[in-house]
Design a protein around this motif. Structure first.
Motif, short mmCIF file in Angstrom:
data_model
loop_
_atom_site.label_atom_id
_atom_site.label_comp_id
_atom_site.label_asym_id
_atom_site.label_seq_id
_atom_site.Cartn_x
_atom_site.Cartn_y
_atom_site.Cartn_z
N GLY A 47 -41.93 -9.81 -38.31
CA GLY A 47 -42.21 -8.52 -38.90
C GLY A 47 -40.99 -7.85 -39.48
O GLY A 47 -39.86 -8.33 -39.36
N THR A 48 -41.21 -6.71 -40.10
CA THR A 48 -40.14 -5.93 -40.71
C THR A 48 -39.46 -5.08 -39.66
O THR A 48 -40.13 -4.38 -38.89
CB THR A 48 -40.71 -5.02 -41.81
OG1 THR A 48 -41.38 -5.83 -42.77
CG2 THR A 48 -39.62 -4.23 -42.49
N LYS B 25 -46.68 -7.10 -46.42
CA LYS B 25 -45.43 -6.46 -46.04
C LYS B 25 -45.05 -5.39 -47.07
O LYS B 25 -45.08 -5.65 -48.27
CB LYS B 25 -44.30 -7.48 -45.92
CG LYS B 25 -44.53 -8.46 -44.77
CD LYS B 25 -43.26 -9.14 -44.36
CE LYS B 25 -43.46 -9.93 -43.06
NZ LYS B 25 -42.22 -10.53 -42.57
N SER C 277 -45.37 -4.11 -41.56
CA SER C 277 -45.90 -5.45 -41.77
C SER C 277 -47.22 -5.54 -41.02
O SER C 277 -47.35 -5.00 -39.92
CB SER C 277 -44.94 -6.52 -41.25
OG SER C 277 -43.68 -6.37 -41.81
#
Length: 777
Positions: free
Chosen positions: A679-680, A712, A717
């Motif tokens: 993920g971000t 994203k 995300s």
């Protein structure tokens, strides 16, 4: 786990960090929804005046059985090669489907025409308006290798009167057909017959059958290969009568197959359909594909999005759609660096003669597996179908098991050109690469039935080869050496302990033990325990500089051709690689890699920089991985940077580029027991602000039968599973709870990593490979 930083900030950095002047650069997207952008960027268009430039590159179209370059004089058929040994190359078939109208559109002498590659529909179109202002008419010419009827190449021409009322006959003349000659096939004299068509009139049909001139290997190919070309009559002119008729359409079809009956039957089937029906049968398959699978980017401009779409299209078009293949199976001949539509004629050396290399397993298969495991299955089965020949090749060198050749064509013998014997002699890493491809495909399917039927023996034969290829160093390290090799860096041959080769060999040994357990229903097979051997393969390491020398005796500063040792970070994801060593490897080799190296090098550098949290360097390398290599209005890949030429339709570069997107920016990683989606992170050291709405969407990725979409943006995300065929669980880093995956539920990642696994362990207690080498224990 390494620090994962916002993928999107890097996308926003791309234009400013590395901007190269392109010969054709579409305007940037300044506004509009993702839907608007989506519609625009499936069509790659240009004015026909680009054809006045002899250097304009036209797209290569394929359907898994036939391939050709638009307006080229040759067609190529899967598995059809001519020439012995290293002179083997795709056999050139005269392209009687090379239809061109004499209206100025095809030589760049008029500006009235538009050329369009429509990736959404899988076709090339030439359209123009003529006769203005009094007797204006439109001509539309479409050409495509049919997606469902794969023996066919179809030309459809529509002439439509635009002016009101009646007028004189509109006559469009056609250019003379290409000469029906081939240095690769001895064709018999033409036969003619008639068949009924959809218009209820009988059509004149021509047929020419023949055989290739020379076998690839007398040992494994006892006779030359047959091929039959069948096509309907193409007149010298097309006419729209002036008696009030508003439009008229014409359809010209070429059928090619090794079996005369199959070719004729497919042609008859096509001619009994209207142009609309035949077109719909083709475009519906491409439409279904894009509805299921796509990668969408916004906020980074049209050139990137168009390159993404073109890269997917050029890669996937080399495979038969599953529906077509199951309805009418036909031979599949692997995946060459320049695809099915190139590899013969005068340029066959530039086009790698249509052979399969390590490019297949390392650069293209990982992307294709996620798009659809069907493609991966075809590629792995191509290798397993040639296993007996690989077994013989190993025995010729005094080794056990199976050794795959550096270049492979129809029979599976070594077909490297006589010019370059050193690559065939030393690049043994391809046998490890084939095992890696098998591993990657199995990881995305976990299909034990298929593994036991097709994969088990191949994995074990590769294990036997590497076991016999190793030599134990009794007087020095007490480890296993692999001597007389060449790694991916082809500037250095006959070296010992190339880091990449040793790791990929160790992976093959570990995977062999894992597969042995699975194929024996969980039973321990001590006699085949190669993991202990793999642990003691030497991995060169300099503890002072904290980096991996590329091979024994490598000196820092020595120039290399392309990414080699840095591949340990990705795609190999070597588990023994610390962040500091990975960083030092990257910096050591990035500074000495030839600037003229292939595109995949910069794509892998980009992924490694992303994993290390280095946004600026990732952006520079990512831009460098496609901007100098993708050319013209149809975004065709080249092996060499501008202004050099070299191989065209270079799918290897496309594969590396798409890996940088999927495994780099989207954050997907494939493991034997799971799919990881990174993920971000919530904070960015660059503190950039997004200009408008910026996002990337990877839609329809395939894992264990599930369809997964990953979105994203700069802020978050998310993951959504839109189809589920087997029970899966999802868990997040920092949490110990795994929950059942639910269809159409949005899972927010943000600064977490999602791990998706099968709910029920399919591996019967078999231990996953450790994959570490270089230990004396």
């Amino acid at each position: 786990m390494t620090n994962w930083v916002p993928w999107l900030c890097v996308f926003l950095l791309l234009p400013s960090f590395f901007r190269l002047v392109r010969s054709v650069s579409p305007p940037s997207v300044t506004s509009g929804s993702i839907t608007t952008v989506d519609k625009l960027q499936h069509k790659l268009a240009a004015s026909s005046d680009v054809l006045a430039n002899a250097f304009t590159t036209l797209p290569t179209l394929s359907n898994g059985h036939l391939g050709f370059t638009v307006f080229g004089d040759a067609v190529y058929m899967a598995t059809l090669y001519n020439g012995a040994g290293g002179l083997s190359h795709r056999a050139r078939i005269p392209n009687v489907a090379n239809l061109r109208l004499q209206n100025g559109c095809y030589d760049g002498t008029t500006l009235n025409c538009t050329l369009t590659l429509n990736t959404a529909q899988g076709l090339f179109q030439v359209e123009g308006v003529f006769g203005a202002p009094n007797s204006s008419y439109r001509v539309v010419h479409r050409v495509f290798p049919h997606a469902y009827y794969r023996r066919l190449i179809v030309n459809q021409v529509l002439i439509e009167r635009l002016s009101a009322g009646t007028g004189p006959d509109i006559v469009v003349h056609l250019s003379p057909p290409v000469p029906f000659t081939s240095e690769d096939v001895r064709f018999q004299p033409a036969r003619t017959f008639r068949v009924h068509s959809s218009s209820s009139f009988s059509e004149i049909i021509y047929q020419r059958c023949g055989r290739t001139v020379e076998v690839e290997s007398r040992t494994y190919q006892p006779e030359t290969r047959p091929v039959c070309v069948v096509w309907n009559h193409v007149p010298e002119r097309l006419t729209l009568a002036g008696d009030g008729e508003r439009k008229v359409s014409f359809q010209f079809v070429m059928a090619v197959d090794g079996d005369e009956v199959v070719a004729r039957q497919e042609l008859r089937t096509a001619l009994l359909q209207s142009a609309e029906e035949l077109l719909r049968a083709h475009t519906s398959l491409w439409g279904s594909f894009w509805d299921r699978t796509d990668i969408l980017t916004t906020g980074s401009g049209e050139p990137l999005q168009r390159t993404v779409r073109a890269s997917i299209f050029y890669l996937v078009s080399n495979f038969p759609f599953e529906e077509s293949y199951k309805a009418s199976p036909g031979p599949f001949g692997g995946l060459s660096p320049t695809g099915l539509g190139r590899g013969g004629g005068a340029s066959y050396l530039d086009d790698y003669e249509g052979h399969s290399f390590w490019d297949t397993e390392i650069w293209m298969l990982p992307v294709l597996n996620l798009i659809d495991p069907w493609y991966g299955r075809l590629l792995v089965n191509y290798r397993s179908g040639l296993l007996e020949v690989a077994h013989d090749l190993a025995a010729e060198g005094g080794y056990a098991g199976a050794r795959f050749p550096w270049e492979s064509g129809y029979t599976g013998v070594e077909v490297t050109q006589p010019c370059c014997p050193e690559v065939a002699e030393y690049q043994h890493h391809i046998t490890g690469d084939v095992s890696y491809g098998l591993r990657h495909h199995f990881a995305t399917t976990q299909d034990l039935v298929w593994l036991q039927e097709s994969g088990c023996r191949m994995a074990q034969e590769i294990v036997d080869f590497w076991s016999s290829r190793l030599s134990f160093n009794y007087t020095g390290t007490g480890q296993y050496d692999i001597a007389a090799v060449m790694g991916p860096d082809e500037d250095h041959e006959n070296v010992t302990n190339n880091a990449y080769t040793n790791v990929i060999a160790g992976y093959a040994l570990y995977f062999g033990d894992f597969v042995s357990c699975l194929c024996n229903n969980g039973a321990s097979v001590g006699s085949r325990n190669r993991s202990a051997i793999a642990r003691r393969i030497k991995l060169p390491y300099d503890d002072i500089r904290d980096y991996h020398p590329q091979f024994e005796g490598y000196r820092p500063g020595t120039v290399i051709k392309q990414a080699d040792t840095v591949l340990l970070g990705f795609p190999l994801q070597y588990p023994g690689l610390t962040p500091s060593t990975r960083s030092n490897d990257l910096r050591t080799y990035e500074s000495v890699t030839r600037s003229t190296g292939p595109a995949m090098t910069w794509a892998m550098h980009a992924i490694n920089h992303l994993d290390l949290g280095e946004l600026e360097q990732a952006a520079i390398n990512f831009n460098h991985s496609y901007q100098p290599y993708v050319r013209g209005p149809f975004h065709v890949w080249y092996e060499l940077q501008q202004p050099e030429t070299g191989a065209q339709n270079f799918l290897t570069g496309a594969g590396g580029f798409l890996q940088a997107i999927l495994f780099g920016y989207v954050g997907v990683r494939v493991h034997l027991d799971s799919l990881e989606i990174r993920g971000t992170m919530s904070e960015s050291p660059m503190e950039l602000k997004a200009p408008g709405s910026s996002s990337i969407t990877a839609k329809g990725l395939r894992y264990l039968g599930a369809l997964i979409t990953i979105v994203k943006t700069i802020n978050q995300s998310e993951v959504v599973v839109t189809n589920l065929e087997t029970a899966l669980t999802i868990e997040f880093t920092g949490e110990d709870i795994a929950t059942d995956v639910m269809v159409n539920v949005t899972y927010l990642l943000n600064n977490r990593t999602a791990i998706i696994r099968p709910k029920h362990d399919p591996y019967r207690g078999c231990e996953l490979p450790e994959d570490l080498i270089g230990s004396n224990m």
